[in-house]
Enzyme design. Structure first.
Site, mmCIF file in Angstrom:
data_model
loop_
_atom_site.group_PDB
_atom_site.id
_atom_site.type_symbol
_atom_site.label_atom_id
_atom_site.label_comp_id
_atom_site.label_asym_id
_atom_site.label_seq_id
_atom_site.Cartn_x
_atom_site.Cartn_y
_atom_site.Cartn_z
ATOM 1 N N PHE A 131 69.683 57.988 29.495
ATOM 2 C CA PHE A 131 69.106 58.006 30.844
ATOM 3 C C PHE A 131 68.340 56.704 30.977
ATOM 4 C CE2 PHE A 131 65.370 59.063 33.482
ATOM 5 C CZ PHE A 131 65.863 59.907 34.476
ATOM 6 N N LEU A 179 66.098 54.631 33.568
ATOM 7 C CA LEU A 179 65.359 54.463 34.819
ATOM 8 C C LEU A 179 64.457 53.223 34.724
ATOM 9 C CD1 LEU A 179 64.458 55.765 37.577
ATOM 10 C CD2 LEU A 179 62.751 57.065 36.279
ATOM 11 N N ASN A 218 59.723 45.507 34.592
ATOM 12 C CA ASN A 218 58.616 45.494 35.559
ATOM 13 C C ASN A 218 58.531 46.758 36.398
ATOM 14 O OD1 ASN A 218 57.572 42.849 34.944
ATOM 15 N ND2 ASN A 218 59.498 42.087 35.776
ATOM 16 N N SER A 249 55.909 52.991 35.091
ATOM 17 C CA SER A 249 55.319 54.110 35.838
ATOM 18 C C SER A 249 55.739 54.058 37.299
ATOM 19 C CB SER A 249 53.787 54.055 35.742
ATOM 20 O OG SER A 249 53.385 54.352 34.424
ATOM 21 N N ARG A 264 60.593 67.612 31.108
ATOM 22 C CA ARG A 264 59.200 67.500 30.650
ATOM 23 C C ARG A 264 58.759 68.735 29.856
ATOM 24 N NH1 ARG A 264 57.243 63.972 35.881
ATOM 25 N NH2 ARG A 264 57.778 61.960 34.961
ATOM 26 N N ARG A 324 42.620 70.944 -1.592
ATOM 27 C CA ARG A 324 41.754 69.803 -1.913
ATOM 28 C C ARG A 324 40.335 70.268 -2.222
ATOM 29 N NH1 ARG A 324 41.033 64.661 -3.710
ATOM 30 N NH2 ARG A 324 39.469 63.522 -2.482
ATOM 31 N N ILE A 380 41.426 64.957 7.986
ATOM 32 C CA ILE A 380 41.237 65.989 6.959
ATOM 33 C C ILE A 380 41.832 65.538 5.617
ATOM 34 C CG2 ILE A 380 42.003 68.325 6.295
ATOM 35 C CD1 ILE A 380 41.452 69.119 9.266
ATOM 36 N N GLU A 438 58.709 59.763 29.174
ATOM 37 C CA GLU A 438 58.912 60.762 30.248
ATOM 38 C C GLU A 438 57.717 60.825 31.197
ATOM 39 O OE1 GLU A 438 61.199 63.970 30.207
ATOM 40 O OE2 GLU A 438 62.488 63.350 28.576
ATOM 41 N N GLY A 439 57.068 59.698 31.371
ATOM 42 C CA GLY A 439 55.905 59.613 32.254
ATOM 43 C C GLY A 439 54.625 59.672 31.436
HETATM 44 N N1 COS Z 1 61.610 66.596 42.754
HETATM 45 C C1 COS Z 1 62.361 66.238 43.807
HETATM 46 N N2 COS Z 1 62.088 65.138 44.562
HETATM 47 C C2 COS Z 1 61.015 64.397 44.235
HETATM 48 C C3 COS Z 1 60.187 64.731 43.146
HETATM 49 C C4 COS Z 1 60.519 65.887 42.402
HETATM 50 N N3 COS Z 1 59.786 66.269 41.344
HETATM 51 N N4 COS Z 1 59.199 63.818 43.049
HETATM 52 C C5 COS Z 1 59.404 62.934 44.034
HETATM 53 N N5 COS Z 1 60.498 63.283 44.743
HETATM 54 C C6 COS Z 1 61.041 62.611 45.933
HETATM 55 C C7 COS Z 1 60.018 62.665 47.048
HETATM 56 O O1 COS Z 1 60.131 63.858 47.782
HETATM 57 C C8 COS Z 1 60.368 61.453 47.850
HETATM 58 O O2 COS Z 1 61.482 61.737 48.677
HETATM 59 P P1 COS Z 1 61.460 61.366 50.243
HETATM 60 O O3 COS Z 1 61.331 59.873 50.311
HETATM 61 O O4 COS Z 1 62.763 61.860 50.734
HETATM 62 O O5 COS Z 1 60.264 62.059 50.822
HETATM 63 C C9 COS Z 1 60.845 60.455 46.817
HETATM 64 O O6 COS Z 1 61.225 61.231 45.672
HETATM 65 C C10 COS Z 1 59.773 59.465 46.433
HETATM 66 O O7 COS Z 1 58.703 60.188 45.876
HETATM 67 P P2 COS Z 1 57.217 59.601 45.821
HETATM 68 O O8 COS Z 1 56.808 59.130 47.168
HETATM 69 O O9 COS Z 1 56.393 60.625 45.154
HETATM 70 O O10 COS Z 1 57.429 58.308 44.902
HETATM 71 P P3 COS Z 1 56.387 57.345 44.207
HETATM 72 O O11 COS Z 1 56.952 55.994 44.214
HETATM 73 O O12 COS Z 1 55.020 57.563 44.780
HETATM 74 O O13 COS Z 1 56.412 57.774 42.647
HETATM 75 C C11 COS Z 1 55.939 58.999 40.626
HETATM 76 C C12 COS Z 1 56.215 58.992 42.151
HETATM 77 C C13 COS Z 1 54.747 58.159 40.203
HETATM 78 C C14 COS Z 1 55.717 60.467 40.348
HETATM 79 C C15 COS Z 1 57.214 58.499 39.888
HETATM 80 O O14 COS Z 1 57.410 57.120 40.070
HETATM 81 C C16 COS Z 1 57.197 58.793 38.395
HETATM 82 O O15 COS Z 1 57.429 59.936 37.974
HETATM 83 N N6 COS Z 1 56.945 57.757 37.573
HETATM 84 C C17 COS Z 1 57.055 57.893 36.168
HETATM 85 C C18 COS Z 1 58.465 57.668 35.784
HETATM 86 C C19 COS Z 1 58.738 58.165 34.418
HETATM 87 O O16 COS Z 1 58.472 59.299 34.076
HETATM 88 N N7 COS Z 1 59.300 57.293 33.618
HETATM 89 C C20 COS Z 1 59.605 57.620 32.294
HETATM 90 C C21 COS Z 1 60.928 57.056 31.991
HETATM 91 S S1 COS Z 1 62.160 58.159 32.133
HETATM 92 S S2 COS Z 1 62.340 58.695 30.259
#
Ligand code: COS
Length: 382
Positions: free
Chosen positions: A124, A126, A130, A133, A244, A269, A339, A365-366
């Site tokens: 996966f 993502l 840059n 988060s 998660r 110990r 410990i 995973e965040g």
């Molecule tokens: N389920 C379904 N849809 C979701 C969702 C969820 N849990 N969370 C967000 N969305 C959707 C929102 O509804 C929104 O859709 P619309 O534009 O149609 O309204 C869209 O996704 C954007 O969401 P949001 O505005 O919340 O986006 P942000 O840019 O503010 O980011 C966070 C949200 C910070 C939560 C996100 O970027 C994140 O999780 N970051 C961490 C990423 C991560 O975990 N990386 C680890 C690598 S993967 S191993």
């Protein structure tokens, strides 16, 4: 204690199988895996042979459809033995769930049965250099040209990217649209213009490879797009809601391993003419550690059960569970090293590895900060 968790017969059976394999076959290999940074191929083959790789997949795609809690139970047992192997195990649904959630029937048939048997592994992708988060700011572009997309850009921190037979990769069709431009693609190794980059040298989970990916005018057929243009971000977030809890479960397993090691050591110990377990200072530490493990486990089970009961929207509970369990793992493994004293700081005992492995639980995973943001956002939603 386990019966308090009201597991079904099937869940108990799969947990017991995972526990036996983890303790007898996987734990003995964990220190060497960490030391050599080798790939846990043997361990994954064992899990595949025992039918554990496909438990999150419906029977129609070769799985056993056991659900999210079963996945979490197995992840916990594996992480008790080896967090790197457990990570590789959870990467299979992380990479594969987007296909199950949003794939066409043809995409599901092409990949899911092979993921169930372990014939191919998944990944996966993502994050980018840059965009960590702030995942919606990713910059890998996908430009449509006829019946192909041309991908350009660099991805970062892709677990298993160098061993996967299918990678779910997120790119953008329009960076100005942020989340609404993000689009998911299924990438197979060998595609011209796609290359695996640098393998990271990490603090922990060193048997789980983490690599960069590079796309240079990589032509991806339209049939490899997952979902519609602009649906990728939602696909990624929905996937993380499901992975998660098992990731939190890995943190619980790691913390349980550290607690078990600390209890055994404290009884053995001797200092000041008595086992150190007889001192209240140590007893309080052990009790705190046990409470944290227990709280993390209950929260993981709850977040996973929400998925299994078809309750929509476990986002906050999944974030809470992952965050509490990861913080617990960091504290408990650090206390376990304390410990053990000087011995704990050496590689002769596993607790230093547990502590190094725990740190990633608060990051991947965040991060813990992102989980807190997700929770706070829900609290403050008007
Ligand atoms: N389920 C379904 N849809 C979701 C969702 C969820 N849990 N969370 C967000 N969305 C959707 C929102 O509804 C929104 O859709 P619309 O534009 O149609 O309204 C869209 O996704 C954007 O969401 P949001 O505005 O919340 O986006 P942000 O840019 O503010 O980011 C966070 C949200 C910070 C939560 C996100 O970027 C994140 O999780 N970051 C961490 C990423 C991560 O975990 N990386 C680890 C690598 S993967 S191993």
């Amino acid at each position: 204690m386990a019966d308090l968790f009201y597991l079904t017969e099937e869940q108990r059976m799969i947990r017991d199988l995972a526990r036996q394999l983890a303790r007898e076959k996987i734990a003995p290999l964990a220190a060497a895996l960490d030391e050599t940074e080798a790939f846990p191929g043997e361990q994954l083959e064992l899990l595949a042979r025992q039918g554990l790789l496909g438990i999150w997949l419906p029977e129609a795609y070769g799985g056993t459809d056991m659900g999210c809690l079963a996945l979490a139970l197995v992840a916990e047992e594996l992480a008790w033995a080896c967090a790197a192997t457990a990570t590789q195990y959870v990467v299979q649904p992380l990479g594969g769930l987007p296909i199950l959630l949003s794939g066409t029937e043809a995409q599901k048939r092409r990949y899911l049965p092979r993921l169930a048997t372990g014939e191919i592994l998944a990944a996966f992708s993502l994050s980018e250099p840059n965009a960590g988060s702030d995942a919606a700011s990713l910059r890998t572009t996908a430009v449509r040209r006829g019946d192909q997309y041309i991908l350009n850009g660099a991805k970062q921190w892709c677990s298993n990217g160098d061993h996967a037979g299918v990678l779910t990769v997120f790119a953008t069709v329009d960076p100005s649209q942020k989340a609404r431009g993000v689009t998911a693609f299924l990438i197979e190794p060998g595609l011209p213009g796609f290359a695996v980059g640098k393998k990271e040298r990490k603090m922990g989970i060193r048997g789980s490879p983490t690599v960069a990916l590079h796309f240079s005018d990589c032509r991806v057929p339209v049939e490899n797009r997952l979902g519609e243009e602009g649906e990728g971000f939602t696909i990624a977030m929905r996937t993380l809601d499901l992975t998660r809890p098992p990731t939190g479960a890995m943190a619980v397993g790691l913390a349980q391993a550290a607690l078990d090691a600390a209890v055994a050591y404290a009884k053995e110990r001797r200092q000041f003419d008595a086992p150190i377990a007889s001192f209240q200072g140590i007893q309080f530490m052990l009790a705190e550690m046990a409470m944290q493990v227990h709280a993390g486990r209950l929260m993981v089970h709850h977040a996973a059960r929400m998925v299994d009961h078809g309750l929509a929207g476990n986002t906050v509970e999944a974030s809470m569970a992952k965050c509490v369990a990861a913080d617990a793992a960091m504290r408990v493994t650090t206390d376990a090293v304390q410990i053990f004293g000087g011995y704990g700081y050496t590689r002769d005992y596993p607790v230093e590895r547990f502590m190094r492995d725990a740190k990633i639980m608060q990051i991947y995973e965040g991060t813990g900060q992102i989980q807190r943001s997700i929770i706070a956002r829900e609290l403050l939603r008007s």
